[in-house]
Scaffold this motif. Structure first.
Motif, PDB file in Angstrom:
ATOM      1  N   LYS A 106      30.669  40.943  31.041  1.00  0.00           N
ATOM      2  CA  LYS A 106      31.076  39.737  30.501  1.00  0.00           C
ATOM      3  C   LYS A 106      32.601  39.757  30.438  1.00  0.00           C
ATOM      4  N   LEU A 107      33.336  40.857  30.020  1.00  0.00           N
ATOM      5  CA  LEU A 107      34.862  40.630  29.887  1.00  0.00           C
ATOM      6  C   LEU A 107      35.031  40.841  31.697  1.00  0.00           C
ATOM      7  N   ALA A 108      34.769  41.513  32.274  1.00  0.00           N
ATOM      8  CA  ALA A 108      35.017  41.495  33.751  1.00  0.00           C
ATOM      9  C   ALA A 108      34.958  40.101  34.529  1.00  0.00           C
ATOM     10  N   ALA A 109      33.859  39.355  34.121  1.00  0.00           N
ATOM     11  CA  ALA A 109      33.695  38.220  34.712  1.00  0.00           C
ATOM     12  C   ALA A 109      34.891  37.126  34.111  1.00  0.00           C
ATOM     13  N   PHE A 110      35.126  37.448  32.929  1.00  0.00           N
ATOM     14  CA  PHE A 110      36.057  36.526  32.105  1.00  0.00           C
ATOM     15  C   PHE A 110      37.711  36.964  32.782  1.00  0.00           C
ATOM     16  N   ILE A 111      37.844  38.215  33.207  1.00  0.00           N
ATOM     17  CA  ILE A 111      38.995  38.367  33.826  1.00  0.00           C
ATOM     18  C   ILE A 111      39.122  37.659  35.293  1.00  0.00           C
ATOM     19  N   ARG A 112      38.142  37.857  35.837  1.00  0.00           N
ATOM     20  CA  ARG A 112      38.050  37.310  37.316  1.00  0.00           C
ATOM     21  C   ARG A 112      38.103  35.802  37.233  1.00  0.00           C
ATOM     22  N   SER A 113      37.794  35.068  36.110  1.00  0.00           N
ATOM     23  CA  SER A 113      37.717  33.713  36.070  1.00  0.00           C
ATOM     24  C   SER A 113      39.327  33.184  35.645  1.00  0.00           C
ATOM     25  N   ASN A 114      40.083  34.152  35.218  1.00  0.00           N
ATOM     26  CA  ASN A 114      41.423  34.100  34.778  1.00  0.00           C
ATOM     27  C   ASN A 114      42.536  34.597  35.648  1.00  0.00           C
ATOM     28  N   SER A 115      42.333  34.458  36.899  1.00  0.00           N
ATOM     29  CA  SER A 115      43.106  35.131  38.097  1.00  0.00           C
ATOM     30  C   SER A 115      44.647  34.942  37.646  1.00  0.00           C
TER      31      SER A 115
END
Length: 338
Positions: A106-115
């Motif tokens: 979940k955090l990994a996806a959030f990081i990728r969505s806030n490049s």
């Protein structure tokens, strides 16, 4: 010529600044763009305020995920992942740590969505619990454990977004004791990983708060001693005596808005960075303000300094104006970055 910037403020009602490496101390942008050097601490409930003051940055302290629409002025978000050292039920420190959000998919996806976002790892990790208590209100981490937490959390962030900018935790303030804590983090990292820390943005909080009682060694409940550091380095409390305020080893309440101390802490942090090969990195001031309360003259919640003066709205406003003047103008070819 380039201006060698001392600090980049970001704001927090309280204020903080982040400067790009090529920017200079200049008149705030009035062309309708966000003021990129200044931001505020805000949650979803203060979303409209971000646009109203045209802040260029905003920071949500507690939980990384932002719910609902983003601010309407195009402000950039700084994201915090808090870190905490594990403890037993009795308050004994354990070698592991936890984070405010699991390092999972979940955090990994959030990081990728806030490049390209700024990620702050930890908050006041040097601050332990109040004397006699078990749980700390801040990061509550010994420096050697924070070094591991920083390495692992920053690696997780960079693995999911190589363009992310990672900032180290700010400490409560910049004093000899706090810089000893930072030295221990730096050295522990080198000892464990064989190289110096990779920090994109250095970070600090700025307050004039005593760390020990007037005896010079007993931890107090104001700033307290940074975990794992020499208590004799702590700034002493005045115990209410104004004649102790000129002592450089004492932080009086009357000095809470002292601009000489404000500038001194900035210079101390910048000097530490230079001494550790970090001069050409930005420095974020992610929190400062007046912490002593005022509820009206002679009210129980109103704090007086050693000379009997209150921290009135007029006094606070004068301090903030002076602080912004300093942050807008300070530069130094020997300590700043180009």
């Amino acid at each position: 010529t380039r201006t060698h910037l001392i600090i980049l403020p970001i704001l927090i009602l309280l204020l903080v600044t982040v400067l790009s490496a090529q920017s200079s101390a200049q008149t705030p942008n009035t062309a309708g763009f966000p003021l990129c050097r200044y931001g505020i601490a805000a949650s979803e409930y203060e979303r409209d305020v971000i646009a109203q003051v045209n802040a260029g940055w905003y920071l949500k302290f507690n939980y990384p995920i932002w719910y609902g629409p983003l601010p309407g002025n195009g402000a950039e978000r700084a994201i915090m992942i808090k870190t905490f050292q594990k403890k037993t039920a009795q308050g004994d420190y354990l070698p592991g740590y936890t984070t405010s959000m699991p390092l999972d998919k979940k955090l990994a996806a959030f990081i990728r969505s806030n490049s390209g976002a700024i990620w702050i790892i930890g908050n006041e990790v040097d601050r332990g619990p109040q004397p006699g208590e078990i749980e700390g209100g801040q990061g509550d981490m010994y420096p050697e454990i924070y070094a591991v937490a920083y390495h692992e959390v920053s690696a997780f962030i960079k693995a999911n977004d190589p363009t992310a900018r990672v900032a180290i935790s700010a400490l409560v303030e910049v004093t000899p004791g706090r810089l000893q804590y930072l030295d221990r983090v730096w050295n522990a990292y080198i000892d464990k990983y064989g190289r110096s820390m990779k920090v994109d943005i250095w970070n600090m909080h700025l307050y004039a708060l005593p760390e020990v009682q007037a005896d010079g060694i007993t931890p107090n409940s104001t700033a307290n001693i940074a975990l794992g550091t020499d208590p004799t380095l702590g700034k002493r409390d005045s115990a209410g005596f104004p004649d102790r305020c000129p002592d450089h080893d004492v932080y009086c309440k009357a000095e809470h808005d002292d601009m000489d101390i404000f500038a001194e802490q900035v210079i101390m942090m910048r000097q530490w960075m230079k001494d550790h090969g970090q001069q050409q990195k930005p420095l974020m001031l992610s929190e400062f303000s007046i912490l002593y309360s005022y509820a009206g003259s002679d009210r129980p919640l109103s704090v007086r300094d050693e000379y009997g003066s209150y921290f009135t709205p007029e006094r606070v406003s004068a301090f903030m104006r002076n602080a912004f003047d300093y942050l807008n103008q300070a530069h130094d070819e020997e300590l700043g970055y180009a």
